[in-house]
Design an enzyme around this catalytic site. Structure first.
Site, PDB file in Angstrom:
ATOM      1  N   SER A  21      13.428 -17.313 -14.833  1.00  0.00           N
ATOM      2  CA  SER A  21      12.633 -18.466 -15.330  1.00  0.00           C
ATOM      3  C   SER A  21      12.393 -18.567 -16.693  1.00  0.00           C
ATOM      4  O   SER A  21      12.037 -17.335 -17.426  1.00  0.00           O
ATOM      5  CB  SER A  21      11.209 -18.785 -14.854  1.00  0.00           C
ATOM      6  OG  SER A  21      10.503 -20.029 -15.252  1.00  0.00           O
ATOM      7  N   LYS A  45      12.973 -23.653 -15.666  1.00  0.00           N
ATOM      8  CA  LYS A  45      11.989 -23.469 -16.880  1.00  0.00           C
ATOM      9  C   LYS A  45      10.656 -23.598 -16.197  1.00  0.00           C
ATOM     10  O   LYS A  45      10.530 -24.454 -15.266  1.00  0.00           O
ATOM     11  CB  LYS A  45      12.346 -24.231 -17.850  1.00  0.00           C
ATOM     12  CG  LYS A  45      11.187 -24.407 -19.086  1.00  0.00           C
ATOM     13  CD  LYS A  45      10.861 -22.825 -19.478  1.00  0.00           C
ATOM     14  CE  LYS A  45       9.444 -22.636 -20.450  1.00  0.00           C
ATOM     15  NZ  LYS A  45       9.102 -21.276 -20.653  1.00  0.00           N
ATOM     16  N   SER A  70       6.858 -16.152 -27.206  1.00  0.00           N
ATOM     17  CA  SER A  70       5.645 -16.917 -27.522  1.00  0.00           C
ATOM     18  C   SER A  70       5.977 -18.260 -27.273  1.00  0.00           C
ATOM     19  O   SER A  70       5.663 -19.219 -28.249  1.00  0.00           O
ATOM     20  CB  SER A  70       4.904 -16.596 -28.687  1.00  0.00           C
ATOM     21  OG  SER A  70       3.694 -17.490 -28.408  1.00  0.00           O
ATOM     22  N   LEU A  73       5.231 -22.145 -22.817  1.00  0.00           N
ATOM     23  CA  LEU A  73       5.752 -23.132 -21.605  1.00  0.00           C
ATOM     24  C   LEU A  73       5.903 -24.658 -22.011  1.00  0.00           C
ATOM     25  O   LEU A  73       5.753 -25.369 -21.275  1.00  0.00           O
ATOM     26  CB  LEU A  73       4.542 -23.063 -20.751  1.00  0.00           C
ATOM     27  CG  LEU A  73       4.487 -22.025 -19.530  1.00  0.00           C
ATOM     28  CD1 LEU A  73       3.211 -22.288 -18.481  1.00  0.00           C
ATOM     29  CD2 LEU A  73       5.631 -22.085 -18.696  1.00  0.00           C
ATOM     30  N   CYS A 139      -0.563 -18.207 -16.064  1.00  0.00           N
ATOM     31  CA  CYS A 139      -1.049 -19.123 -17.166  1.00  0.00           C
ATOM     32  C   CYS A 139      -2.379 -18.701 -17.327  1.00  0.00           C
ATOM     33  O   CYS A 139      -3.168 -18.395 -16.574  1.00  0.00           O
ATOM     34  CB  CYS A 139      -0.916 -20.426 -16.474  1.00  0.00           C
ATOM     35  SG  CYS A 139       0.875 -20.985 -16.193  1.00  0.00           S
ATOM     36  N   ASN A 201       6.592 -10.594 -14.658  1.00  0.00           N
ATOM     37  CA  ASN A 201       6.593 -11.442 -15.926  1.00  0.00           C
ATOM     38  C   ASN A 201       6.611 -10.550 -17.024  1.00  0.00           C
ATOM     39  O   ASN A 201       6.630  -9.124 -16.843  1.00  0.00           O
ATOM     40  CB  ASN A 201       5.527 -12.385 -15.730  1.00  0.00           C
ATOM     41  CG  ASN A 201       5.706 -13.658 -16.321  1.00  0.00           C
ATOM     42  OD1 ASN A 201       6.492 -13.629 -17.409  1.00  0.00           O
ATOM     43  ND2 ASN A 201       5.456 -14.635 -15.796  1.00  0.00           N
ATOM     44  N   GLY A 252      13.067  -7.376 -14.543  1.00  0.00           N
ATOM     45  CA  GLY A 252      12.550  -6.863 -15.924  1.00  0.00           C
ATOM     46  C   GLY A 252      13.584  -5.831 -16.516  1.00  0.00           C
ATOM     47  O   GLY A 252      13.840  -4.934 -16.059  1.00  0.00           O
TER      48      GLY A 252
HETATM   49  C1  LIG Z   1      12.091 -16.975 -23.676  1.00  0.00           C
HETATM   50  C2  LIG Z   1      11.407 -16.496 -22.190  1.00  0.00           C
HETATM   51  C3  LIG Z   1      10.771 -17.765 -21.459  1.00  0.00           C
HETATM   52  C4  LIG Z   1      10.077 -17.320 -20.354  1.00  0.00           C
HETATM   53  N1  LIG Z   1       9.542 -18.550 -19.744  1.00  0.00           N
HETATM   54  C5  LIG Z   1       8.856 -18.231 -18.417  1.00  0.00           C
HETATM   55  C6  LIG Z   1       8.476 -19.113 -17.666  1.00  0.00           C
HETATM   56  O1  LIG Z   1       8.555 -20.474 -18.033  1.00  0.00           O
HETATM   57  N2  LIG Z   1       8.096 -19.110 -16.295  1.00  0.00           N
HETATM   58  C7  LIG Z   1       7.888 -17.889 -15.915  1.00  0.00           C
HETATM   59  O2  LIG Z   1       7.537 -17.377 -14.966  1.00  0.00           O
HETATM   60  N3  LIG Z   1       8.499 -16.480 -16.686  1.00  0.00           N
HETATM   61  C8  LIG Z   1       9.190 -16.673 -17.878  1.00  0.00           C
HETATM   62  N4  LIG Z   1       9.635 -15.939 -18.599  1.00  0.00           N
HETATM   63  C9  LIG Z   1       9.792 -14.540 -17.894  1.00  0.00           C
HETATM   64  C10 LIG Z   1      11.026 -14.050 -17.216  1.00  0.00           C
HETATM   65  O3  LIG Z   1      11.273 -14.961 -16.245  1.00  0.00           O
HETATM   66  C11 LIG Z   1      11.026 -12.707 -16.823  1.00  0.00           C
HETATM   67  O4  LIG Z   1       9.858 -12.486 -16.012  1.00  0.00           O
HETATM   68  C12 LIG Z   1      10.858 -11.433 -17.838  1.00  0.00           C
HETATM   69  O5  LIG Z   1      11.403 -11.987 -19.085  1.00  0.00           O
HETATM   70  C13 LIG Z   1      11.250 -10.154 -17.445  1.00  0.00           C
HETATM   71  O6  LIG Z   1      12.737 -10.235 -17.130  1.00  0.00           O
HETATM   72  P1  LIG Z   1      13.769  -9.958 -18.232  1.00  0.00           P
HETATM   73  O7  LIG Z   1      13.250  -8.601 -18.752  1.00  0.00           O
HETATM   74  O8  LIG Z   1      15.156  -9.750 -17.477  1.00  0.00           O
HETATM   75  O9  LIG Z   1      13.986 -11.024 -19.454  1.00  0.00           O
HETATM   76  C14 LIG Z   1      10.283 -16.084 -19.771  1.00  0.00           C
HETATM   77  C15 LIG Z   1      10.745 -14.768 -20.483  1.00  0.00           C
HETATM   78  C16 LIG Z   1      11.494 -15.347 -21.873  1.00  0.00           C
HETATM   79  C17 LIG Z   1      12.321 -14.027 -22.429  1.00  0.00           C
END
Ligand SMILES: Cc1cc2nc3c(=O)[nH]c(=O)nc-3n(C[C@H](O)[C@H](O)[C@H](O)COP(=O)(O)O)c2cc1C
Length: 310
Positions: A21, A45, A70, A73, A139, A201, A252
């Site tokens: 997401s 998203k 940052s 959402l 959130c 997350n 992650g």
């Molecule tokens: C730019 C960005 C936006 C994100 N937006 C969301 C979100 O809207 N909802 C959510 O549950 N996680 C969100 N995440 C977290 C990711 O889904 C994921 O849990 C986290 O980045 C760890 O995985 P990764 O290291 O492969 O990125 C976001 C991450 C990034 C980098």
């Protein structure tokens, strides 16, 4: 023949690779680059009941082996998603996961109710667009002064319980690594009837601009993701997998087929890929191909053979 398929609470995935997401929009833009039906699934998203503009100021910042975000959402809201994105999702042939957030329990519940109702109508017409809800409990709880729902198990319990009572769609709870006790949180989700948990997350983190003598981010802190967090994510997935019987979706820092096998060996039913999408726009497609080749080299014929062996 290598069998990449997996199953999360009745939802069949052709392979374990799900786009995380917030890093894949709703799939349209990446769909212009490759056939996203090659993936196991996508998590859209994060949605809130009402549209959100997101945070002011700098939203993303690269770090050694990762990134801070940052975004706040930014999203079109549940109703606009159902109206504008679901017609596209109806045509996709992969697991379609709606990521749902909210600042109050009432907002979470109303968002889930709208998604559930829409799904019931579409399913009756043979036009299913959503296979699963991923509940983002990271959130801020505005009524409790902004501390995230996902920190304290008992605060999160109420959200999970009420969402479970609102929808019979497969429900996965997305856990925060900032939780006081992530294993306890996962056990609570199972007790409350969740069909699975996904983790992790982002970590609450920081970057300071020494010249301006302030945080780079207007919100002070931001979420750290990418390879920097992988070893910790892996440890958490391992601990949670041993404590629950419901499926665990691990994520992650995943950037390679080797990373995927590590998460599966730690106990993950499937995995998600986030930050790597920004490094390699065709990362999802490549990981699926690489995974099949790696399994062949390692003489692994199905993921069940190695799942949770550590
Ligand atoms: C730019 C960005 C936006 C994100 N937006 C969301 C979100 O809207 N909802 C959510 O549950 N996680 C969100 N995440 C977290 C990711 O889904 C994921 O849990 C986290 O980045 C760890 O995985 P990764 O290291 O492969 O990125 C976001 C991450 C990034 C980098």
């Amino acid at each position: 023949m290598i069998d990449l398929s997996c199953n999360i609470s009745g939802v069949h995935l052709r392979n374990p690779v799900i786009m995380a997401s917030g890093t894949f929009g709703f799939g349209k833009e990446y769909g212009a680059l490759y056939d996203i039906n090659q993936l196991g699934g996508i998590s859209g998203k994060g949605l809130t009941l009402y549209p959100k503009d997101g945070n002011d100021g700098i939203r993303v910042y690269e770090t050694p082996s990762g990134m801070l975000n940052s975004v706040g959402l930014e999203n079109p809201g549940v109703a606009a998603f159902l109206r504008d994105e679901c017609p596209h999702w109806e045509k996709l042939d992969l697991a379609r996961i709606v990521n749902l957030g909210g600042n109050t329990i009432e907002d979470y519940v109303e968002g889930a109710r709208l998604i559930h109702e829409d799904s019931t109508v579409r399913m009756a017409a043979g036009r299913q667009a959503v296979d699963m809800i991923e509940l983002n409990i990271s959130c801020p709880n505005v009524k409790a002064g902004g501390m995230a729902y996902g920190i304290q198990t008992e605060t999160a319990r109420e959200v999970v319980r009420q969402i479970r009572a609102t929808t019979s769609l497969p429900l996965v709870i997305k856990l925060s690594p900032n939780a006081e006790d992530i294993v306890g949180m996962a056990v609570m989700c199972q007790e409350e009837g969740a069909d699975g948990v996904s983790l992790i997350n982002t970590f609450s983190a920081m970057k300071i601009d020494i010249r301006k003598r302030r945080s780079v981010f207007d919100n002070l802190y931001a979420g750290l993701s990418g390879p920097a967090i992988k070893p910790i994510a892996l440890r958490m997935v391992h601990q949670v997998s041993r404590a629950v019987t419901i499926p665990v979706i691990g994520m992650g820092g995943i950037c390679s087929a080797e990373d995927i096998l590590e998460f599966i060996m730690a106990g993950a039913a499937a995995i998600q890929v986030g930050t790597y999408n920004f490094v390699n726009l065709r990362g999802g497609q490549q990981l699926v191909q690489d995974l099949e080749q790696l399994m062949e080299r390692e003489k692994i014929t199905s993921l069940d053979e190695i799942r949770g062996i550590i």
